[in-house]
Scaffold this motif. Sequence first.
Motif, PDB file in Angstrom:
ATOM      1  N   ASN A  48      30.162  48.062  36.455  1.00  0.00           N
ATOM      2  CA  ASN A  48      29.450  47.488  37.807  1.00  0.00           C
ATOM      3  C   ASN A  48      29.777  46.484  38.050  1.00  0.00           C
ATOM      4  OD1 ASN A  48      29.045  49.919  38.788  1.00  0.00           O
ATOM      5  ND2 ASN A  48      27.602  51.002  36.941  1.00  0.00           N
ATOM      6  N   ASP A  49      29.587  45.812  37.678  1.00  0.00           N
ATOM      7  CA  ASP A  49      29.573  44.496  37.380  1.00  0.00           C
ATOM      8  C   ASP A  49      30.604  43.278  38.883  1.00  0.00           C
ATOM      9  OD1 ASP A  49      29.386  40.997  37.351  1.00  0.00           O
ATOM     10  OD2 ASP A  49      29.218  41.706  35.029  1.00  0.00           O
ATOM     11  N   LYS A  50      30.014  42.989  39.890  1.00  0.00           N
ATOM     12  CA  LYS A  50      30.903  42.939  40.600  1.00  0.00           C
ATOM     13  C   LYS A  50      31.540  40.975  40.797  1.00  0.00           C
ATOM     14  CE  LYS A  50      29.411  45.635  44.236  1.00  0.00           C
ATOM     15  NZ  LYS A  50      29.044  46.926  44.207  1.00  0.00           N
ATOM     16  N   THR A  51      31.275  40.292  39.109  1.00  0.00           N
ATOM     17  CA  THR A  51      31.225  39.474  39.426  1.00  0.00           C
ATOM     18  C   THR A  51      32.898  39.193  38.653  1.00  0.00           C
ATOM     19  OG1 THR A  51      30.099  38.956  37.672  1.00  0.00           O
ATOM     20  CG2 THR A  51      29.268  38.335  39.779  1.00  0.00           C
ATOM     21  N   ILE A  52      33.640  40.484  38.326  1.00  0.00           N
ATOM     22  CA  ILE A  52      34.481  40.546  37.143  1.00  0.00           C
ATOM     23  C   ILE A  52      35.385  41.444  38.473  1.00  0.00           C
ATOM     24  CG2 ILE A  52      35.451  41.808  35.141  1.00  0.00           C
ATOM     25  CD1 ILE A  52      33.021  42.232  33.952  1.00  0.00           C
ATOM     26  N   PRO A  53      36.544  41.071  38.224  1.00  0.00           N
ATOM     27  CA  PRO A  53      37.630  41.757  39.645  1.00  0.00           C
ATOM     28  C   PRO A  53      37.656  43.229  39.297  1.00  0.00           C
ATOM     29  CG  PRO A  53      38.730  39.109  38.487  1.00  0.00           C
ATOM     30  CD  PRO A  53      37.652  39.875  38.173  1.00  0.00           C
ATOM     31  N   TYR A  54      37.975  43.945  40.035  1.00  0.00           N
ATOM     32  CA  TYR A  54      37.387  45.351  39.506  1.00  0.00           C
ATOM     33  C   TYR A  54      38.125  46.215  39.103  1.00  0.00           C
ATOM     34  CZ  TYR A  54      37.396  50.509  41.545  1.00  0.00           C
ATOM     35  OH  TYR A  54      37.125  51.470  41.770  1.00  0.00           O
TER      36      TYR A  54
END
Length: 198
Positions: A10-16
């Motif tokens: 769920n960490d949106k700083t990492i590309p999906y």
Amino acid sequence: MMDAALDVLNDKTIPYLIRVAIFHYFFGYIHPFYDGNGRMARFITSYLLALHLHPAIALQVSILIKKYRKRYYDLFSHTDADINRGDLTPFIIGTLQFIEQATLFTHHTLKHKYQTYQKAKEKLTQTPSLSTKNKTTAAICDILLQAAIFSDIGVSVKEIIETLNISENTVYNHLKKIPEEYLWINKEIRPYRYQLRL
């Protein structure tokens, strides 16, 4: 450990797609169930890919993993190796390659099927017994043509009703107008499935 894995997912700083690949590895590594961890990890990955990309690509990734099972398990082995010291890069790259391969295959397949559909639709309009001025019959023939090209099993009457927003009687009346030599009915499954004979 699962909470930490979900935090990464769920960490949106990492590309999906990288998050999906990392979570897939974490799930397999954590091994939260007694049995079925691999199947569950692949299911979750397919589900996440279907949400973000397309269900057809997600299914193709699943097919590729099954087809290239050794390559898939080698990704885990290389990542788990002591010499690798926990570097997830090979696993992420390998997962992204599966996704890329699935995307390219799906694109190529759909493009080819669409071209086949366009050519067949042109022939359909030139077939005297099928080229009708009745819009409903023409629309049903188009759906049956799409079913022949894009579906393995055909289309049900209910699906035709939902697509065209017409009654069941109307569908059956127009199906009767299609010559038998052009209409294929799969009676091996219920409800019956219909498509045009190519």
